[in-house]
Design a protein around this motif. Structure first.
Motif, short mmCIF file in Angstrom:
data_model
loop_
_atom_site.label_atom_id
_atom_site.label_comp_id
_atom_site.label_asym_id
_atom_site.label_seq_id
_atom_site.Cartn_x
_atom_site.Cartn_y
_atom_site.Cartn_z
N ASP A 2 0.85 -1.21 0.00
CA ASP A 2 0.00 0.00 0.00
C ASP A 2 0.88 1.25 0.00
OD1 ASP A 2 -2.24 1.63 0.07
OD2 ASP A 2 -3.12 0.67 1.83
N ILE A 3 0.27 2.38 -0.32
CA ILE A 3 0.95 3.68 -0.22
C ILE A 3 0.80 4.17 1.23
CG2 ILE A 3 0.60 4.22 -2.66
CD1 ILE A 3 -1.78 6.00 -1.80
N PRO A 4 1.54 5.20 1.66
CA PRO A 4 1.38 5.70 3.03
C PRO A 4 -0.08 6.06 3.32
CG PRO A 4 3.34 6.66 2.03
CD PRO A 4 2.63 5.90 0.93
N LEU A 43 0.43 3.91 -15.63
CA LEU A 43 1.18 3.52 -14.42
C LEU A 43 0.91 4.54 -13.33
CD1 LEU A 43 4.65 2.37 -15.87
CD2 LEU A 43 2.51 1.07 -15.65
N GLY A 44 0.38 4.09 -12.19
CA GLY A 44 -0.05 5.00 -11.13
C GLY A 44 -1.40 5.57 -11.52
N SER A 45 -2.35 4.68 -11.77
CA SER A 45 -3.64 5.07 -12.38
C SER A 45 -4.62 5.64 -11.36
CB SER A 45 -4.26 3.87 -13.09
OG SER A 45 -4.15 2.70 -12.30
N GLY A 46 -4.27 5.62 -10.07
CA GLY A 46 -5.13 6.22 -9.05
C GLY A 46 -6.53 5.62 -9.07
N ASP A 66 -1.92 0.43 -9.96
CA ASP A 66 -1.74 1.37 -8.85
C ASP A 66 -1.48 0.62 -7.55
OD1 ASP A 66 -2.38 4.58 -8.51
OD2 ASP A 66 -2.62 3.46 -6.64
N MET A 67 -0.66 1.23 -6.71
CA MET A 67 -0.24 0.58 -5.47
C MET A 67 -1.25 0.74 -4.34
SD MET A 67 3.63 0.47 -4.50
CE MET A 67 4.12 1.34 -3.05
N SER A 68 -2.23 1.63 -4.48
CA SER A 68 -3.23 1.81 -3.43
C SER A 68 -4.41 0.86 -3.67
CB SER A 68 -3.73 3.26 -3.42
OG SER A 68 -4.93 3.34 -2.66
N PRO A 69 -4.67 -0.07 -2.73
CA PRO A 69 -5.84 -0.95 -2.89
C PRO A 69 -7.13 -0.15 -2.91
CG PRO A 69 -4.43 -1.74 -1.09
CD PRO A 69 -3.89 -0.40 -1.51
N ASP A 94 2.68 -2.81 -7.71
CA ASP A 94 3.77 -1.86 -7.86
C ASP A 94 4.07 -1.72 -9.35
OD1 ASP A 94 6.06 -0.35 -7.74
OD2 ASP A 94 7.08 -1.62 -6.27
N ALA A 95 4.01 -0.50 -9.86
CA ALA A 95 4.24 -0.29 -11.29
C ALA A 95 5.72 -0.16 -11.63
CB ALA A 95 3.48 0.96 -11.76
N ALA A 96 6.58 -0.14 -10.59
CA ALA A 96 8.03 -0.02 -10.86
C ALA A 96 8.47 -1.21 -11.70
CB ALA A 96 8.80 0.02 -9.55
N CYS A 109 2.19 8.05 -17.43
CA CYS A 109 2.43 8.12 -15.99
C CYS A 109 2.12 9.57 -15.60
CB CYS A 109 3.87 7.76 -15.63
SG CYS A 109 4.15 7.82 -13.84
N VAL A 110 0.96 9.74 -15.00
CA VAL A 110 0.40 11.08 -14.79
C VAL A 110 0.45 11.42 -13.30
CG1 VAL A 110 -1.73 12.42 -15.06
CG2 VAL A 110 -1.01 10.84 -16.85
N GLY A 111 1.59 11.99 -12.90
CA GLY A 111 1.72 12.41 -11.51
C GLY A 111 2.30 11.35 -10.59
N ALA A 112 3.18 10.52 -11.14
CA ALA A 112 3.79 9.47 -10.31
C ALA A 112 5.16 9.07 -10.86
CB ALA A 112 2.86 8.26 -10.24
N THR A 113 5.94 10.05 -11.32
CA THR A 113 7.19 9.69 -12.02
C THR A 113 8.28 9.18 -11.07
OG1 THR A 113 7.89 12.02 -11.97
CG2 THR A 113 6.87 11.22 -14.00
N TRP A 114 8.02 9.25 -9.74
CA TRP A 114 8.98 8.62 -8.82
C TRP A 114 8.99 7.11 -9.01
CZ3 TRP A 114 4.47 11.11 -7.29
CH2 TRP A 114 3.43 10.27 -6.87
N ILE A 115 7.94 6.57 -9.64
CA ILE A 115 7.84 5.12 -9.86
C ILE A 115 9.10 4.59 -10.52
CG2 ILE A 115 6.67 3.44 -11.38
CD1 ILE A 115 4.02 4.72 -10.55
N1 SAH Z 1 -2.65 9.20 -12.29
C1 SAH Z 1 -3.63 9.27 -11.22
C2 SAH Z 1 -3.03 9.25 -9.82
C3 SAH Z 1 -1.91 10.24 -9.55
S1 SAH Z 1 -1.42 10.28 -7.83
C4 SAH Z 1 -4.52 10.47 -11.41
O1 SAH Z 1 -4.20 11.29 -12.26
O2 SAH Z 1 -5.52 10.62 -10.70
C5 SAH Z 1 -0.12 9.11 -7.77
C6 SAH Z 1 -0.60 7.66 -7.75
O3 SAH Z 1 0.52 6.82 -7.78
C7 SAH Z 1 -1.41 7.27 -6.52
O4 SAH Z 1 -2.63 6.73 -6.95
C8 SAH Z 1 -0.55 6.21 -5.84
O5 SAH Z 1 -1.32 5.21 -5.21
C9 SAH Z 1 0.24 5.66 -7.00
N2 SAH Z 1 1.54 5.05 -6.70
C10 SAH Z 1 2.52 5.48 -5.89
N3 SAH Z 1 3.59 4.67 -5.96
C11 SAH Z 1 3.28 3.67 -6.84
C12 SAH Z 1 3.96 2.52 -7.35
N4 SAH Z 1 5.18 2.23 -6.98
N5 SAH Z 1 3.31 1.75 -8.26
C13 SAH Z 1 2.05 2.03 -8.66
N6 SAH Z 1 1.37 3.11 -8.21
C14 SAH Z 1 1.97 3.92 -7.32
#
Ligand code: SAH
Length: 248
Positions: A2-4, A43-46, A66-69, A94-96, A109-115
């Motif tokens: 899960d995420i934090p 990737l990181g589809s929220g 997405d990593m959040s259930p 985990d999308a990594a 990857c829209v707002g999750a480039t730390w992946i």
């Molecule tokens: N793209 C979505 C969510 C952006 S927020 C939107 O536009 O609404 C970032 C998302 O990345 C969160 O949903 C979080 O749960 C997810 N996330 C964080 N680390 C991740 C990982 N390692 N693999 C997959 N998802 C991850």
């Protein structure tokens, strides 16, 4: 996995977990001239809003990871609600390092480039799932105004000023990585308000429902400080946009 937990609390009522509003995703979908049947990887589809609305409006198909259930469950419900559950699939994971077998016409990857360790690493990762001639989408912050001090950058939750670029530098950086920027849609301050201010009512309601939770003190402190911090810093200094890229 899960995420934090704090994100699952503050963003539990969000459909879009970034400063885009529904009209911005609609503008982006139209700008990309999506064709029915196009495969989209996210990737990181929220909570799945981009994939679900594009499936409804443009007939795309695809997969979100997405990593959040919690967010993944919400994405599946949204797909049912919009009648597109046969077109889109949401996977909790985990999308990594994720590379799909079926190549996508759009890899996002829209707002999750730390992946994948930042923008460059994320582009490389998405490229491996992209069919030739496909489009990569990167959602990323930039400095709307350069912070005058590192303390101001930290108030925007950056670790240093160099965490982000100003818009023209970010756009140029994609060129330096060997990509044409073929479209972009930028968030505005109203969109930032939808993303950030929506957390406040969620936090308030959560506190009322969970007064004895071990997280209550943290959420209380955040609700007390966030509106002023956001108004003074993030809203003024941070921009955000989605950039569409094609390899040169
Ligand atoms: N793209 C979505 C969510 C952006 S927020 C939107 O536009 O609404 C970032 C998302 O990345 C969160 O949903 C979080 O749960 C997810 N996330 C964080 N680390 C991740 C990982 N390692 N693999 C997959 N998802 C991850």
């Amino acid at each position: 996995m899960d995420i934090p937990r704090i994100f699952n609390i503050t963003e539990s009522a969000h459909r879009i977990h970034n400063p885009f509003t529904p009209d911005k995703f609609a503008t982006l979908g139209a700008a990309l001239r999506l064709e029915a049947g196009t495969r989209v990887l996210d990737l990181g589809s929220g909570s799945g809003e981009m994939l679900c609305t594009w499936a409804r409006d443009h007939g795309v198909i695809g997969t979100g990871i997405d990593m959040s259930p919690l967010f993944t469950a919400q994405a599946k419900l949204r797909a049912e609600e919009l009648g597109v559950a046969h077109q889109v699939r949401f996977i909790h994971g985990d999308a990594a390092g994720h590379v799909s077998d079926e190549k996508a016409g759009v890899a996002a990857c829209v707002g999750a480039t730390w992946i994948a360790g930042g923008v460059a690493g994320t582009i490389e990762l998405l490229e491996r799932s992209l069919r030739p001639g496909g489009i990569i989408l990167i959602g990323e912050p930039y400095w709307r105004q350069l912070p005058p001090t590192v303390d101001v950058a930290k108030e925007c939750f950056a670790t240093s000023i160099s965490d982000f670029l100003v818009l023209h530098e970010l756009v140029a950086s994609f060129g330096n990585l060997g990509y044409d920027v073929v479209e972009m849609v930028l968030a505005d301050q109203d969109g930032w308000d939808r993303y950030e201010a929506a957390k406040w009512l969620t936090m308030r309601r959560w506190l009322e429902a969970n007064p004895d939770d071990e997280f209550a003190a943290e959420v209380r402190a955040k609700l007390s400080s966030e509106p002023a911090r956001y108004a003074a810093y993030t809203r003024e200094y941070l921009g955000w946009g989605v950039f569409a890229l094609m390899r040169r």
